[in-house]
Design a protein around this motif. Structure first.
Motif, PDB file in Angstrom:
ATOM      1  N   GLN A  22       0.865  -1.184   0.000  1.00 41.69           N
ATOM      2  CA  GLN A  22       0.000   0.000   0.000  1.00 41.69           C
ATOM      3  C   GLN A  22       0.890   1.218   0.000  1.00 41.69           C
ATOM      4  N   LEU A  82      -2.623   0.750  -4.608  1.00 47.27           N
ATOM      5  CA  LEU A  82      -2.411  -0.574  -4.049  1.00 47.27           C
ATOM      6  C   LEU A  82      -1.709  -1.422  -5.103  1.00 47.27           C
ATOM      7  N   ILE A 109      -7.271   4.186   2.898  1.00 48.51           N
ATOM      8  CA  ILE A 109      -7.348   2.738   3.099  1.00 48.51           C
ATOM      9  C   ILE A 109      -7.522   2.429   4.583  1.00 48.51           C
ATOM     10  N   ARG A 123      -8.549  -1.361   6.581  1.00 49.38           N
ATOM     11  CA  ARG A 123      -7.892  -2.642   6.842  1.00 49.38           C
ATOM     12  C   ARG A 123      -7.623  -3.394   5.548  1.00 49.38           C
ATOM     13  N   HIS A 124      -6.760  -4.405   5.656  1.00 48.92           N
ATOM     14  CA  HIS A 124      -6.580  -5.333   4.545  1.00 48.92           C
ATOM     15  C   HIS A 124      -6.392  -6.748   5.088  1.00 48.92           C
ATOM     16  N   GLN A 125      -6.747  -7.725   4.259  1.00 47.59           N
ATOM     17  CA  GLN A 125      -6.595  -9.140   4.586  1.00 47.59           C
ATOM     18  C   GLN A 125      -5.734  -9.757   3.507  1.00 47.59           C
ATOM     19  N   ILE A 136      -6.004 -10.998  -1.939  1.00 44.65           N
ATOM     20  CA  ILE A 136      -5.948  -9.836  -1.041  1.00 44.65           C
ATOM     21  C   ILE A 136      -7.341  -9.227  -0.995  1.00 44.65           C
ATOM     22  N   ALA A 140      -9.062  -5.680   0.649  1.00 43.24           N
ATOM     23  CA  ALA A 140      -8.770  -4.408   1.325  1.00 43.24           C
ATOM     24  C   ALA A 140      -9.955  -3.478   1.147  1.00 43.24           C
ATOM     25  N   HIS A 141     -10.039  -2.476   2.012  1.00 45.66           N
ATOM     26  CA  HIS A 141     -11.127  -1.514   1.854  1.00 45.66           C
ATOM     27  C   HIS A 141     -10.641  -0.113   2.193  1.00 45.66           C
ATOM     28  N   SER A 142     -11.322   0.859   1.601  1.00 48.68           N
ATOM     29  CA  SER A 142     -11.089   2.268   1.907  1.00 48.68           C
ATOM     30  C   SER A 142     -12.399   2.856   2.401  1.00 48.68           C
TER      31      SER A 142
END
Length: 213
Positions: free
Chosen positions: A77, A82, A103, A105-107, A113, A115-117
Motif C-alpha cells: 500500500q 495498491l 485505506i 484494513r486489509h486481509q 488480497i 482491502a477496503h477504503s
C-alpha cells in the motif's frame, strides 16, 4: 415439539459442513513458491523461488505505507495506489486510489488480497493477477474483513461481499434493516455468516450466497 422442528439445527449444521468441506476444483496455481517483498527508497521488489526479484518503480512523491507477503501473493500500500504481486505470473498489478480515499484494513491470504477504503472494497486474485473494485454506498461502512484459504468476505453495515480465488468479482447479499451480524467463521473453501435471523454461506467456487434459515 415436533420431531421435524427439533432436527432442524442438526440438519443446518450438516448442510453447512457439506458446503465447506467440498474440495475445490483442480486448478493450476502456477509456480513461484513463497514470496517476500522488499521496499526501497524508489521501488518495491518481490522475490520468489521461481527466480530473481521483480521490481515496481515508485512514482515521484509516492511513499510506501505498508507491505507484506503470504504464500504466492505480495501486497504493498502506497500513498497513491495498491500493488498486488502474483508469483505465478511474476507480475505486479496496481489499482490507483482517489485523492480523498483512505485505506482502512486489509486481509492478505496466500492467493488473494481483500482491502477496503472509505469509498471502495478491493480484491486481488493472485492466479489472474487482477484487481477488482466495488464502490460503497454513501452511508455504507466496512466493519470487518475475514478470510481463510481461497475465500474472503467484507462485512458492512448494509451487506456482505464475498470474494474468492476461483470466481471473478464480488458477490453480495444485503441485510434487512433489523438484521444483526453475530459471527463470521470460515474454512479453506467457504465463509459462514450467522445473523440474528439466518445463516448465509459463501463458497470459494460459487457465484452467490446460499441461505440456510
Amino acid at each position: 415439539m415436533p420431531r421435524s422442528i427439533a432436527l432442524m439445527p442438526a440438519m443446518i449444521m450438516v448442510f453447512i459442513a457439506g458446503l465447506l468441506l467440498t474440495p475445490p476444483l483442480s486448478q493450476s496455481q502456477g509456480g513461484g513458491g513463497q514470496v517476500t517483498v522488499t521496499p526501497t527508497a524508489d521501488k518495491v521488489i518481490a522475490w520468489s523461488a521461481a527466480g530473481g526479484g521483480i521490481e515496481e518503480s515508485l512514482q515521484p512523491g509516492e511513499s510506501v505505507i505498508t507491505s507484506g507477503a503470504r504464500g504466492h501473493t505480495g501486497f504493498v500500500q502506497t500513498s497513491t495506489r495498491l500493488l498486488g504481486f502474483s508469483a505465478g505470473l511474476r507480475q505486479w498489478r496496481e489499482v490507483s486510489l482517489g485523492v480523498e480515499e483512505r485505506i482502512g484494513r486489509h486481509q492478505l491470504l496466500p492467493f488473494l488480497i481483500l482491502a477496503h477504503s472509505n469509498q471502495q472494497v478491493y480484491g486481488f486474485q493472485e492466479t489472474r493477477g487482477h484487481w477488482t473494485a466495488l464502490s460503497l454506498g454513501p452511508n455504507e461502512k466496512v466493519v470487518q474483513l475475514r478470510g481463510h484459504g481461497h475465500v474472503a468476505v467484507a462485512i458492512t453495515n448494509e451487506r456482505a461481499l464475498g470474494f474468492s480465488t476461483y470466481t471473478g468479482g464480488f458477490f453480495t447479499i444485503a441485510w434487512t434493516p433489523e438484521e444483526r451480524v453475530l459471527s463470521v467463521d470460515g474454512s479453506q473453501n467457504g465463509m459462514v455468516v450467522r445473523t440474528s435471523s439466518r445463516t448465509v454461506i459463501f463458497k470459494s467456487q460459487s457465484t452467490g450466497w446460499t441461505e440456510a434459515r
